[in-house]
Design a protein around this motif. Structure first.
Motif, PDB file in Angstrom:
ATOM      1  N   ALA A 141      36.119  40.212  41.334  1.00  0.00           N
ATOM      2  CA  ALA A 141      35.303  41.183  40.601  1.00  0.00           C
ATOM      3  C   ALA A 141      33.909  40.624  40.335  1.00  0.00           C
ATOM      4  O   ALA A 141      32.902  41.329  40.478  1.00  0.00           O
ATOM      5  CB  ALA A 141      35.986  41.561  39.286  1.00  0.00           C
ATOM      6  N   ALA A 142      33.837  39.345  39.947  1.00  0.00           N
ATOM      7  CA  ALA A 142      32.534  38.727  39.700  1.00  0.00           C
ATOM      8  C   ALA A 142      31.717  38.653  40.981  1.00  0.00           C
ATOM      9  O   ALA A 142      30.495  38.869  40.968  1.00  0.00           O
ATOM     10  CB  ALA A 142      32.732  37.329  39.108  1.00  0.00           C
ATOM     11  N   ARG A 144      41.291  44.775  40.394  1.00  0.00           N
ATOM     12  CA  ARG A 144      42.445  44.678  39.497  1.00  0.00           C
ATOM     13  C   ARG A 144      43.769  44.722  40.255  1.00  0.00           C
ATOM     14  O   ARG A 144      44.794  44.289  39.720  1.00  0.00           O
ATOM     15  CB  ARG A 144      42.393  45.806  38.473  1.00  0.00           C
ATOM     16  CG  ARG A 144      42.634  47.207  39.034  1.00  0.00           C
ATOM     17  CD  ARG A 144      42.495  48.274  37.976  1.00  0.00           C
ATOM     18  NE  ARG A 144      41.152  48.350  37.468  1.00  0.00           N
ATOM     19  CZ  ARG A 144      40.776  49.157  36.479  1.00  0.00           C
ATOM     20  NH1 ARG A 144      41.676  49.932  35.885  1.00  0.00           N
ATOM     21  NH2 ARG A 144      39.520  49.189  36.076  1.00  0.00           N
ATOM     22  N   PHE A 172      39.802  30.207  37.133  1.00  0.00           N
ATOM     23  CA  PHE A 172      39.837  31.660  36.963  1.00  0.00           C
ATOM     24  C   PHE A 172      40.827  32.288  37.946  1.00  0.00           C
ATOM     25  O   PHE A 172      40.983  31.800  39.065  1.00  0.00           O
ATOM     26  CB  PHE A 172      38.440  32.254  37.194  1.00  0.00           C
ATOM     27  CG  PHE A 172      37.391  31.720  36.267  1.00  0.00           C
ATOM     28  CD1 PHE A 172      37.274  32.202  34.973  1.00  0.00           C
ATOM     29  CD2 PHE A 172      36.520  30.722  36.690  1.00  0.00           C
ATOM     30  CE1 PHE A 172      36.307  31.710  34.114  1.00  0.00           C
ATOM     31  CE2 PHE A 172      35.548  30.224  35.846  1.00  0.00           C
ATOM     32  CZ  PHE A 172      35.440  30.711  34.548  1.00  0.00           C
ATOM     33  N   ASP A 206      41.611  37.901  40.651  1.00  0.00           N
ATOM     34  CA  ASP A 206      40.999  39.203  40.369  1.00  0.00           C
ATOM     35  C   ASP A 206      39.669  39.045  39.636  1.00  0.00           C
ATOM     36  O   ASP A 206      38.712  39.801  39.895  1.00  0.00           O
ATOM     37  CB  ASP A 206      41.959  40.087  39.566  1.00  0.00           C
ATOM     38  CG  ASP A 206      42.340  39.467  38.227  1.00  0.00           C
ATOM     39  OD1 ASP A 206      42.973  38.398  38.241  1.00  0.00           O
ATOM     40  OD2 ASP A 206      42.007  40.041  37.177  1.00  0.00           O
ATOM     41  N   ALA A 207      39.566  38.068  38.733  1.00  0.00           N
ATOM     42  CA  ALA A 207      38.309  37.859  38.004  1.00  0.00           C
ATOM     43  C   ALA A 207      37.221  37.340  38.938  1.00  0.00           C
ATOM     44  O   ALA A 207      36.063  37.785  38.873  1.00  0.00           O
ATOM     45  CB  ALA A 207      38.537  36.873  36.853  1.00  0.00           C
ATOM     46  N   LEU A 208      37.578  36.405  39.828  1.00  0.00           N
ATOM     47  CA  LEU A 208      36.588  35.859  40.756  1.00  0.00           C
ATOM     48  C   LEU A 208      36.083  36.925  41.722  1.00  0.00           C
ATOM     49  O   LEU A 208      34.874  37.029  41.989  1.00  0.00           O
ATOM     50  CB  LEU A 208      37.196  34.692  41.539  1.00  0.00           C
ATOM     51  CG  LEU A 208      37.313  33.359  40.805  1.00  0.00           C
ATOM     52  CD1 LEU A 208      37.996  32.328  41.695  1.00  0.00           C
ATOM     53  CD2 LEU A 208      35.951  32.857  40.369  1.00  0.00           C
ATOM     54  N   VAL A 225      34.528  46.128  42.441  1.00  0.00           N
ATOM     55  CA  VAL A 225      34.809  45.587  41.108  1.00  0.00           C
ATOM     56  C   VAL A 225      36.025  46.283  40.503  1.00  0.00           C
ATOM     57  O   VAL A 225      36.916  45.639  39.930  1.00  0.00           O
ATOM     58  CB  VAL A 225      33.578  45.749  40.193  1.00  0.00           C
ATOM     59  CG1 VAL A 225      33.934  45.372  38.756  1.00  0.00           C
ATOM     60  CG2 VAL A 225      32.429  44.879  40.688  1.00  0.00           C
ATOM     61  N   LYS A 257      45.926  41.517  40.527  1.00  0.00           N
ATOM     62  CA  LYS A 257      46.700  40.958  39.416  1.00  0.00           C
ATOM     63  C   LYS A 257      48.175  40.864  39.743  1.00  0.00           C
ATOM     64  O   LYS A 257      48.907  40.110  39.122  1.00  0.00           O
ATOM     65  CB  LYS A 257      46.506  41.811  38.156  1.00  0.00           C
ATOM     66  CG  LYS A 257      45.117  41.679  37.549  1.00  0.00           C
ATOM     67  CD  LYS A 257      45.008  42.468  36.256  1.00  0.00           C
ATOM     68  CE  LYS A 257      43.613  42.284  35.647  1.00  0.00           C
ATOM     69  NZ  LYS A 257      43.475  43.047  34.372  1.00  0.00           N
TER      70      LYS A 257
END
Length: 520
Positions: free
Chosen positions: A349-350, A496, A342, A345-347, A492, A499
């Motif tokens: 945010a999670a 972004r 992943f 940014d996804a990690l 969260v 990115k």
């Protein structure tokens, strides 16, 4: 040709003389720095009782260490590059040891707070050259393995900290949380002087090793601004937000911050302002600050609430925190695999989402939801923290020029303890305001009663007042959890910004300082 390649690979994986001693000594230092943050929280109620301290001084006991550590970390790193890393490490350990003795022998809260600030200064001097010392002792794959092992040792110390602190506080008294550092610190100093080889940055024109210049003016402005901005948050709830000292300190903090920014824009100072113009890097720094603010920043209030609700002793409070610290350690073992699948940014945010859900669960526990909800909240909070920080460090050092990676790592690391200190101050203000609202009417609003309630010393209250006090305390804790969850929601949304950075993390090497510092 095969022989040459084999010898080259073997040489690139070797360790230098004294490497084992260097690793053992810096690991001992990392354990001490990590433990000194987590062990204190479980003894706050005992400290408040013995030193007759209110919430404001208890907050400073926690935040003085983090403020000094974070504010002086970059200066300590520059100093170690100029005069030698072993020199700064040894001097820092000596100062930390003396300050620990002063903490353990402190006759009043003011002395304890001053000694904690000195501990923070010593801790910054110990931590700043740590990775450079390890990097100088090992090469190639051995270097990566040594850094990963150092991170694991520091993480394990953080996980065990609340239990260790509870054991010392219950068996020997809270003062031994600090006094135990004295013999260990003396041994580390002696070992460093006798066995640790010196290491210093080469003063070359290459991008990999020039010495950073000292910036005493920038350091003084940074420390002054941080103290001036934190003072209103700690004292405002008690003295009033419109009190002249509070307003004056806030105004001074704004002026010193403006002066610091203007000073650093000239270049070559404490902070490389060009790095802050890199969107992903500045996003990583802000997110690291938010993550520590919303997690470790509320830990002091969590431990006070645990002792008032579920635990009657520091040891029991430490055991209740094991789901938090244990999940942080266990989840960290799987983060590298997640980073391969992943993007950062996804990690991140999670991770913030997990922390936010954990804080909502803790808010529910504060409202009476029961121990199962409490444990679930602690596990989510620890798991989220484990997921957030490795990708952040990967972005921080992976989006900047290679010759600025050291400065980038230092700036990001400095944000973590500053986030902790800011969280303690900010949530302290939220906690005090909600508590005042609940205790405003009747005899429960009297200053002595309020001071006892805000630090969880319900045994000092008359039986008639205890139900109201417990309810007010739990309501205030719930409000803190909700405020921290709102900050996680902001995290969260802010994730972004990452990115703009690379899709992969920078590997294990940059991750290690996060685990140890946060300690701080």
């Amino acid at each position: 040709m095969i022989k040459v390649n084999f010898q080259t690979e073997k040489a690139s994986c070797r360790r230098r003389p004294g490497a084992a001693w260097t690793f053992a000594l810096v690991s001992a230092g990392g354990v001490m720095m990590t433990l000194d943050v987590t062990v204190v929280n479980v003894a706050l109620s005992d400290v408040a009782r013995d030193l007759d301290a209110g919430l404001g001084r208890v907050q400073w006991t926690v935040s003085a260490y983090s403020l000094a550590f974070g504010a002086l970390l970059l200066t300590a790193g520059a100093l170690s590059d100029r005069i030698g890393r072993r020199v700064v490490f040894t001097a820092g350990m000596g100062l930390f040891t003396l300050a620990s003795a002063a903490c353990g022998l402190a006759p009043d809260a003011a002395t304890l707070i001053a000694a904690r600030a000195a501990q923070g200064l010593g801790g910054a001097m110990v931590f700043a050259p740590t990775l450079a010392l390890i990097a100088a002792a090992y090469e190639g794959a051995r270097r990566q393995a040594a850094i990963a092992s150092y991170a694991l040792v520091a993480s394990a110390a953080g996980a065990l900290g609340p239990v260790v602190g509870g054991l010392f506080a219950e068996a020997l008294g809270w003062r031994w949380i600090f006094l135990v550092n004295v013999p260990i610190g003396l041994l580390v100093v002696a070992g460093a002087l006798a066995r640790m080889p010196e290491s210093a940055a080469r003063d070359t024109g290459a991008g990999t090793g020039p010495r950073r210049r000292l910036d005493p003016r920038g350091s003084l402005l940074a420390v002054g601004a941080l103290l001036a901005l934190h003072y209103p948050l700690v004292t405002g709830p008690e003295t009033g937000w419109t009190a002249p000292p509070v307003l004056g300190s806030a105004a001074l903090g704004v002026l010193l911050t403006a002066a610091l920014v203007a000073d650093q824009r000239r270049g070559g100072g404490l902070i490389d302002m060009a790095l802050l113009r890199i969107r992903a890097f500045s996003g990583a720094a802000v997110l690291g600050f938010l993550a520590r603010l919303s997690s470790l920043g509320m830990l002091a209030f969590l431990t006070l609430w645990l002792q008032s609700t579920y635990a009657s002793s520091p040891l029991e409070a430490g055991l209740w925190l094991l789901p938090l610290t244990g999940s942080l350690l266990l989840a960290g073992l799987f983060v590298n695999r997640l980073q391969k699948r992943f993007p950062p940014d996804a990690l991140v945010a999670a991770g913030f989402a997990a922390q936010g859900l954990g804080l909502l669960a803790l808010a529910g526990a504060g409202a009476g939801a029961g121990p199962a909800v409490l444990v679930a909240g602690l596990v989510l909070l620890g798991t989220g923290g484990a997921v957030i920080f490795p990708p952040l460090m990967g972005v921080a050092v992976g989006t900047v020029p290679e010759d600025r990676a050291g400065m980038a790592s230092g700036l990001t690391n400095a944000c973590y303890p500053l986030g902790t200190a800011t969280g303690v101050a900010l949530f302290g203000a939220v906690f005090a305001a909600r508590l005042d609202s609940a205790l405003a009417a009747g005899p429960a609003g009297a200053p002595p009663v309020r001071e006892a309630v805000e630090t969880g010393r319900f045994d000092l209250l008359s039986p008639a007042l205890r139900p109201l006090a417990h309810t007010a305390f739990s309501d205030a804790f719930t409000t803190v959890c909700l405020a921290a969850a709102a900050l996680c929601a902001l995290g969260v949304a802010t994730a972004r910004t990452l990115k703009a950075g690379p899709a992969t993390a920078a590997g294990p090497a940059p991750v290690a300082p996060v685990r140890a510092a946060e300690a701080s």
